[in-house]
Design an enzyme around this catalytic site. Structure first.
Site, PDB file in Angstrom:
ATOM      1  N   GLU A 210       0.838  -1.210   0.000  1.00  0.00           N
ATOM      2  CA  GLU A 210       0.000   0.000   0.000  1.00  0.00           C
ATOM      3  C   GLU A 210       0.861   1.245   0.000  1.00  0.00           C
ATOM      4  O   GLU A 210       1.813   1.345   0.779  1.00  0.00           O
ATOM      5  CB  GLU A 210      -0.892  -0.040   1.239  1.00  0.00           C
ATOM      6  CG  GLU A 210      -2.295   0.386   0.990  1.00  0.00           C
ATOM      7  CD  GLU A 210      -3.075  -0.543   0.061  1.00  0.00           C
ATOM      8  OE1 GLU A 210      -3.168  -0.222  -1.144  1.00  0.00           O
ATOM      9  OE2 GLU A 210      -3.590  -1.552   0.537  1.00  0.00           O
TER      10      GLU A 210
ATOM     11  N   SER B  34     -26.328   6.427 -16.493  1.00  0.00           N
ATOM     12  CA  SER B  34     -25.839   5.459 -15.515  1.00  0.00           C
ATOM     13  C   SER B  34     -26.934   5.093 -14.541  1.00  0.00           C
ATOM     14  O   SER B  34     -27.635   5.965 -14.029  1.00  0.00           O
ATOM     15  CB  SER B  34     -24.652   6.046 -14.763  1.00  0.00           C
ATOM     16  OG  SER B  34     -24.437   5.292 -13.597  1.00  0.00           O
TER      17      SER B  34
ATOM     18  N   SER C 220     -13.252   3.826  -9.659  1.00  0.00           N
ATOM     19  CA  SER C 220     -12.917   4.735 -10.761  1.00  0.00           C
ATOM     20  C   SER C 220     -12.057   4.044 -11.811  1.00  0.00           C
ATOM     21  O   SER C 220     -12.289   4.214 -13.009  1.00  0.00           O
ATOM     22  CB  SER C 220     -12.265   6.014 -10.241  1.00  0.00           C
ATOM     23  OG  SER C 220     -11.166   5.706  -9.435  1.00  0.00           O
TER      24      SER C 220
ATOM     25  N   ASP D 207      -4.055   0.387  -9.498  1.00  0.00           N
ATOM     26  CA  ASP D 207      -5.474   0.048  -9.693  1.00  0.00           C
ATOM     27  C   ASP D 207      -5.773  -0.235 -11.157  1.00  0.00           C
ATOM     28  O   ASP D 207      -6.465  -1.196 -11.503  1.00  0.00           O
ATOM     29  CB  ASP D 207      -6.367   1.195  -9.216  1.00  0.00           C
ATOM     30  CG  ASP D 207      -6.094   1.583  -7.776  1.00  0.00           C
ATOM     31  OD1 ASP D 207      -5.325   0.866  -7.115  1.00  0.00           O
ATOM     32  OD2 ASP D 207      -6.648   2.600  -7.324  1.00  0.00           O
TER      33      ASP D 207
HETATM   34  C1  GLA Z   1      -5.157   4.342  -4.303  1.00  0.00           C
HETATM   35  C2  GLA Z   1      -4.393   4.709  -5.561  1.00  0.00           C
HETATM   36  C3  GLA Z   1      -3.292   3.695  -5.861  1.00  0.00           C
HETATM   37  C4  GLA Z   1      -2.442   3.421  -4.633  1.00  0.00           C
HETATM   38  C5  GLA Z   1      -3.307   3.159  -3.407  1.00  0.00           C
HETATM   39  C6  GLA Z   1      -2.512   3.024  -2.145  1.00  0.00           C
HETATM   40  O1  GLA Z   1      -5.875   3.177  -4.519  1.00  0.00           O
HETATM   41  O2  GLA Z   1      -5.259   4.762  -6.661  1.00  0.00           O
HETATM   42  O3  GLA Z   1      -2.516   4.136  -6.937  1.00  0.00           O
HETATM   43  O4  GLA Z   1      -1.545   4.468  -4.405  1.00  0.00           O
HETATM   44  O5  GLA Z   1      -4.266   4.173  -3.217  1.00  0.00           O
HETATM   45  O6  GLA Z   1      -1.765   1.870  -2.185  1.00  0.00           O
END
Ligand code: GLA
Length: 361
Positions: free
Chosen positions: A26, A60, A120, A164
């Site tokens: 994280e 949506s 998102s 993500d």
């Molecule tokens: C969000 C961001 C990711 C990452 C996490 C933390 O999800 O979109 O890019 O930085 O926080 O790990």
């Protein structure tokens, strides 16, 4: 509401993109580090038909109380809200030289927003993939993840990393994506059959736009500069001489990132060995580090993690995603996960009055 009712026709493309849960790693992605996310069953469905001209019409099921939203290609503006993600996609595609025309799209999602589960990224990646099909755009899944990140960074104003987008674009059920966010090389790691994943949404919404997220990111960049490295990825936990250069707060933040990177590598070995006890211990350490060093947890999430860790069936639990709210991820044996998840959510409600939602299993 449906595509047919909104636009009086049937969609030519129907495409589903999952949300993700990060197992461990994280706030390492914007430090060029390692991450280990996997997909969740909740997903975003996009139905789409290309048309001539430059009008985009979107409806949506989740977001638009007002029915159909519409804008012209080339006239994208960020007025906040979910339409910004759509307008960001069309603007970034145009800036990158990809040609599309106007289209109709209908969006429905079961990925909760503000839960740290990449609603998102699922929307943006899903829309680009639907447009790739509609307009035969020459884009790989990895290239789509990079464009999706640009949408967030350049248009929406969320300075997020690449985890993500890569996760929702490339990972598949039953596998975790072990990603090096510097080289973007990745390995798909099989999740052992006996692993029972638990994901519980605290219901307390978080956001990656501005605030704590950007501030943490800046601290990391500052620390890297202090230590004369390109990114915190380049510092190992044994580099105590470099760490001593940092002022106390930056040292705490950097300590999280550097130890978390090592935990991801250890977690991959634990997964490959099917060692849930070791993986659970790493989850616990990761949470403590996010809570004490990185300070991105909140008291309600700490309680949820504490309740989860106290459950006899649970090996370990941690806050997942950007933090300041959102969800936790916990580990149990597959056959125990459902009952344990329910117990945890019930105890959390009893203790805090907040209604938590079990999303996995
Ligand atoms: C969000 C961001 C990711 C990452 C996490 C933390 O999800 O979109 O890019 O930085 O926080 O790990």
């Amino acid at each position: 509401m449906s595509f047919e009712k909104s636009f009086n026709s049937s969609p030519s493309i129907v495409l589903t993109t999952p949300g993700r849960v990060n197992l461990i790693g994280e706030h390492t992605d914007y430090n060029d580090g390692f991450v280990l996310p996997t997909v969740i069953p909740q997903s975003t469905k996009i139905e789409l038909s290309g048309r001539g001209g430059s009008r985009v019409r979107v409806a949506s099921l989740n977001m638009a109380a007002s029915g159909i939203e519409s804008y012209m290609l080339g006239e994208e503006v960020n007025n906040g809200g979910w339409l910004a993600y759509i307008q960001g996609v069309t603007q970034v595609l145009a800036k990158s030289g990809f040609k599309i025309s106007g289209f109709d799209a209908f969006i429905q999602s079961t990925v909760p927003t503000g839960a740290g589960l990449s609603s998102s990224a699922a929307l943006i990646v899903g829309l680009i993939k639907a447009l790739r099909l509609a307009y035969q755009l020459d884009l790989t899944d990895k290239a789509i993840a990079l464009l999706a990140q640009r949408v967030e960074n350049e248009f929406v104003g969320a300075h997020v990393g690449i985890m993500d987008q890569m996760a929702v674009s490339l990972a598949a059920p039953g596998q975790a994506l072990f990603l090096d966010t510097r080289s973007l090389e990745f390995k798909l790691i099989k999740l052992p059959k006996h692993l029972g994943l638990i994901v519980i949404n605290s219901g307390i919404k978080h956001s990656n736009i501005g605030g704590g997220y950007s501030e943490r990111r800046q601290s990391c960049e500052e620390s890297a500069k202090f230590m004369g490295v390109r990114a915190l990825r380049d510092v190992s936990i044994d580099d105590t001489r470099k760490m001593m250069l940092l002022p106390p707060l930056l040292a705490k933040r950097a300590h999280h990132v550097i130890t978390e990177n090592a935990r991801v590598v250890a977690a991959v070995s634990a997964l490959q060995a099917g060692d849930l006890t070791r993986l659970g211990a790493l989850f616990k350490e990761s949470h403590a580090s996010m809570r004490d060093d990185y300070e991105v947890s909140i008291p309600e999430i700490d309680i949820l993690v504490e309740i989860a860790c106290a459950d006899p069936a649970v090996y370990g639990a941690r806050l997942t995603g950007g933090g300041f709210g959102g969800s936790i991820v916990a580990l149990a044996n597959a056959q125990d996960a459902a009952a344990a998840a329910k117990r945890i959510a019930d105890r959390f409600e009893l203790r805090t009055g907040h209604k938590a939602t079990v999303l996995v299993p």
